[in-house]
Design a protein around this motif. Structure first.
Motif, mmCIF file in Angstrom:
data_model
loop_
_atom_site.group_PDB
_atom_site.id
_atom_site.type_symbol
_atom_site.label_atom_id
_atom_site.label_comp_id
_atom_site.label_asym_id
_atom_site.label_seq_id
_atom_site.Cartn_x
_atom_site.Cartn_y
_atom_site.Cartn_z
ATOM 1 N N HIS A 88 -95.831 55.702 76.040
ATOM 2 C CA HIS A 88 -97.216 57.073 75.774
ATOM 3 C C HIS A 88 -97.794 56.566 76.808
ATOM 4 C CE1 HIS A 88 -100.176 59.655 74.602
ATOM 5 N NE2 HIS A 88 -101.201 58.638 74.706
ATOM 6 N N ARG A 89 -97.929 57.124 77.822
ATOM 7 C CA ARG A 89 -99.237 57.588 78.698
ATOM 8 C C ARG A 89 -99.221 56.330 79.858
ATOM 9 N NH1 ARG A 89 -103.649 62.240 78.396
ATOM 10 N NH2 ARG A 89 -102.117 64.498 78.007
ATOM 11 N N GLY A 90 -97.732 55.697 79.824
ATOM 12 C CA GLY A 90 -98.409 53.754 80.417
ATOM 13 C C GLY A 90 -97.447 53.353 79.441
ATOM 14 N N MET A 91 -97.864 53.718 78.312
ATOM 15 C CA MET A 91 -98.109 52.574 77.520
ATOM 16 C C MET A 91 -96.523 52.462 76.616
ATOM 17 S SD MET A 91 -102.040 52.633 76.242
ATOM 18 C CE MET A 91 -101.900 54.546 74.803
ATOM 19 N N ILE A 92 -96.046 50.922 77.152
ATOM 20 C CA ILE A 92 -95.199 50.695 75.494
ATOM 21 C C ILE A 92 -95.977 50.259 74.037
ATOM 22 C CG2 ILE A 92 -93.416 49.722 74.879
ATOM 23 C CD1 ILE A 92 -93.262 49.090 78.031
ATOM 24 N N CYS A 93 -95.468 50.984 73.248
ATOM 25 C CA CYS A 93 -96.179 51.264 71.678
ATOM 26 C C CYS A 93 -94.886 50.488 70.938
ATOM 27 C CB CYS A 93 -96.855 52.606 71.500
ATOM 28 S SG CYS A 93 -98.296 53.590 72.433
ATOM 29 N N VAL A 94 -95.350 49.532 70.276
ATOM 30 C CA VAL A 94 -94.525 48.500 69.017
ATOM 31 C C VAL A 94 -95.349 48.803 68.420
ATOM 32 C CG1 VAL A 94 -93.657 46.901 68.356
ATOM 33 C CG2 VAL A 94 -94.065 47.188 71.206
ATOM 34 N N CYS A 95 -94.445 48.909 67.259
ATOM 35 C CA CYS A 95 -95.603 49.500 65.715
ATOM 36 C C CYS A 95 -94.015 49.023 64.488
ATOM 37 C CB CYS A 95 -95.630 51.410 65.582
ATOM 38 S SG CYS A 95 -96.136 52.126 66.795
ATOM 39 N N CYS A 96 -95.266 48.775 63.781
ATOM 40 C CA CYS A 96 -94.463 48.310 62.301
ATOM 41 C C CYS A 96 -94.805 49.089 61.263
ATOM 42 C CB CYS A 96 -94.618 46.892 62.172
ATOM 43 S SG CYS A 96 -94.382 46.222 60.563
ATOM 44 N N HIS A 97 -93.650 49.925 60.277
ATOM 45 C CA HIS A 97 -94.187 51.156 59.708
ATOM 46 C C HIS A 97 -95.099 50.675 58.005
ATOM 47 C CE1 HIS A 97 -92.814 54.461 57.101
ATOM 48 N NE2 HIS A 97 -92.325 53.538 55.855
ATOM 49 N N THR A 98 -95.075 49.190 58.535
ATOM 50 C CA THR A 98 -96.414 48.633 57.022
ATOM 51 C C THR A 98 -96.895 48.374 57.396
ATOM 52 O OG1 THR A 98 -94.820 45.991 57.195
ATOM 53 C CG2 THR A 98 -93.769 48.360 55.561
ATOM 54 N N TRP A 99 -97.652 48.072 58.609
ATOM 55 C CA TRP A 99 -98.738 48.036 58.962
ATOM 56 C C TRP A 99 -99.598 48.910 59.246
ATOM 57 C CZ3 TRP A 99 -101.234 44.171 58.001
ATOM 58 C CH2 TRP A 99 -101.869 43.096 58.711
ATOM 59 N N PRO A 100 -101.122 48.977 59.488
ATOM 60 C CA PRO A 100 -101.594 50.156 60.113
ATOM 61 C C PRO A 100 -102.206 50.004 61.774
ATOM 62 C CG PRO A 100 -103.032 49.000 58.822
ATOM 63 C CD PRO A 100 -101.724 48.441 58.861
ATOM 64 N N GLU A 101 -101.952 49.056 62.230
ATOM 65 C CA GLU A 101 -102.353 48.687 63.802
ATOM 66 C C GLU A 101 -101.549 49.009 64.429
ATOM 67 O OE1 GLU A 101 -105.360 45.310 63.863
ATOM 68 O OE2 GLU A 101 -103.911 44.393 62.828
ATOM 69 N N ILE A 102 -101.201 48.968 66.007
ATOM 70 C CA ILE A 102 -100.394 49.152 66.298
ATOM 71 C C ILE A 102 -100.308 48.035 68.281
ATOM 72 C CG2 ILE A 102 -99.288 50.922 68.516
ATOM 73 C CD1 ILE A 102 -100.342 53.536 67.444
ATOM 74 N N TRP B 116 -104.441 45.291 71.160
ATOM 75 C CA TRP B 116 -104.696 45.799 69.873
ATOM 76 C C TRP B 116 -105.187 47.192 69.696
ATOM 77 C CZ3 TRP B 116 -100.546 44.322 66.332
ATOM 78 C CH2 TRP B 116 -100.283 43.498 66.164
ATOM 79 N N LEU B 117 -104.168 47.985 68.752
ATOM 80 C CA LEU B 117 -105.193 49.442 68.362
ATOM 81 C C LEU B 117 -105.440 49.306 66.839
ATOM 82 C CD1 LEU B 117 -106.098 52.221 69.639
ATOM 83 C CD2 LEU B 117 -103.647 53.069 68.373
ATOM 84 N N PRO B 118 -106.903 48.866 66.515
ATOM 85 C CA PRO B 118 -106.889 48.289 65.500
ATOM 86 C C PRO B 118 -106.660 49.634 64.216
ATOM 87 C CG PRO B 118 -108.701 49.525 66.704
ATOM 88 C CD PRO B 118 -108.074 49.197 67.776
#
Length: 235
Positions: free
Chosen positions: A181-195, A207-209
């Protein structure tokens, strides 16, 4: 949405169970790739917005991925996927409908891997992976594919951030997925609300809170995606 253009895409048949759904923008429109799980051979289907129709292609055996949250990574005209252990990268050519292998040596002691394509022209391919043994990640690293020949390590996740990430996913990497996303590699977990995200140009992790409107106790999963409006795009 902004162009006030919409289209209902009919599925090839009913019932249509699918996995690894991936949308790829093209100069003249878009293509949608998916694997149909109705067949033992996992047939591949591609929708082309130019001709408004589906085409059927051979699937890939064995199963590509144990993670159904992860999309394919578009690189050099193909969608790239990783296989379960022993980890490797396979590619589906959107032009020819043929499968092939990315003959590049993988890093050692991988516990999981995810692919993500970078920049708007999709000419860079990154790989995020855990390093450890017996399914336990002791570190997380980021590689970039150089000239289609080798993986070059470009960054490591700081230790404290790595500890937090592997703890929130409980070393269950099936829930982990990535996107650009726009110069960023976002790493997510399906069970967690932060990125967890990595700024490529600044070479920094952040961290994106959690969204403040989410309740403290949330039993549903989280599915994040990139939304970059194109004012003149048509469905």
């Amino acid at each position: 949405m902004l162009a006030k253009s919409s289209r209902v895409i009919e599925l090839p048949f009913f019932p249509f169970s699918f996995e690894l759904l991936t949308l790829v923008s093209t100069p003249k429109g878009y293509k949608i790739f998916t694997l149909c799980t109705k067949f033992s051979s996992n047939q591949a289907f591609v929708y082309d917005s130019v001709v408004h129709s589906w085409t059927e292609h051979d699937g890939y055996q064995p199963l590509l991925f144990e993670n159904f949250h992860q999309e394919g990574a578009f690189y050099d005209g193909s969608l790239c996927f990783t296989t379960p252990e022993p980890f490797s990268v396979v590619c589906f050519d959107l032009g020819t409908g043929k499968w092939g292998n990315l003959n590049v040596e993988m890093p050692r002691e991988l516990t999981f891997v995810r692919l993500v394509s970078g920049v708007s022209d999709r000419k860079k391919l990154y790989m995020l992976g855990g390093i450890g043994r017996n399914g336990i990640s002791r570190s997380m690293r980021l590689w970039e594919l150089k000239e289609g020949k080798k993986w070059e390590e470009i960054e490591r996740l700081p230790e404290l951030m790595c500890r937090k990430f592997v703890s929130v996913c409980y070393h269950n990497y099936e829930h982990v997925y990535c996107f650009w996303h726009r110069g960023m590699i976002c790493v997510c977990c399906h069970t967690w609300p932060e990125i967890l995200y990595y700024k490529v140009e600044r070479r920094s992790w952040h961290w994106l809170p959690k969204c403040p409107w989410l309740p403290d106790k949330w039993s549903c999963g989280f599915r994040w995606f990139s939304f970059v409006p194109q004012l003149h795009a048509l469905a």
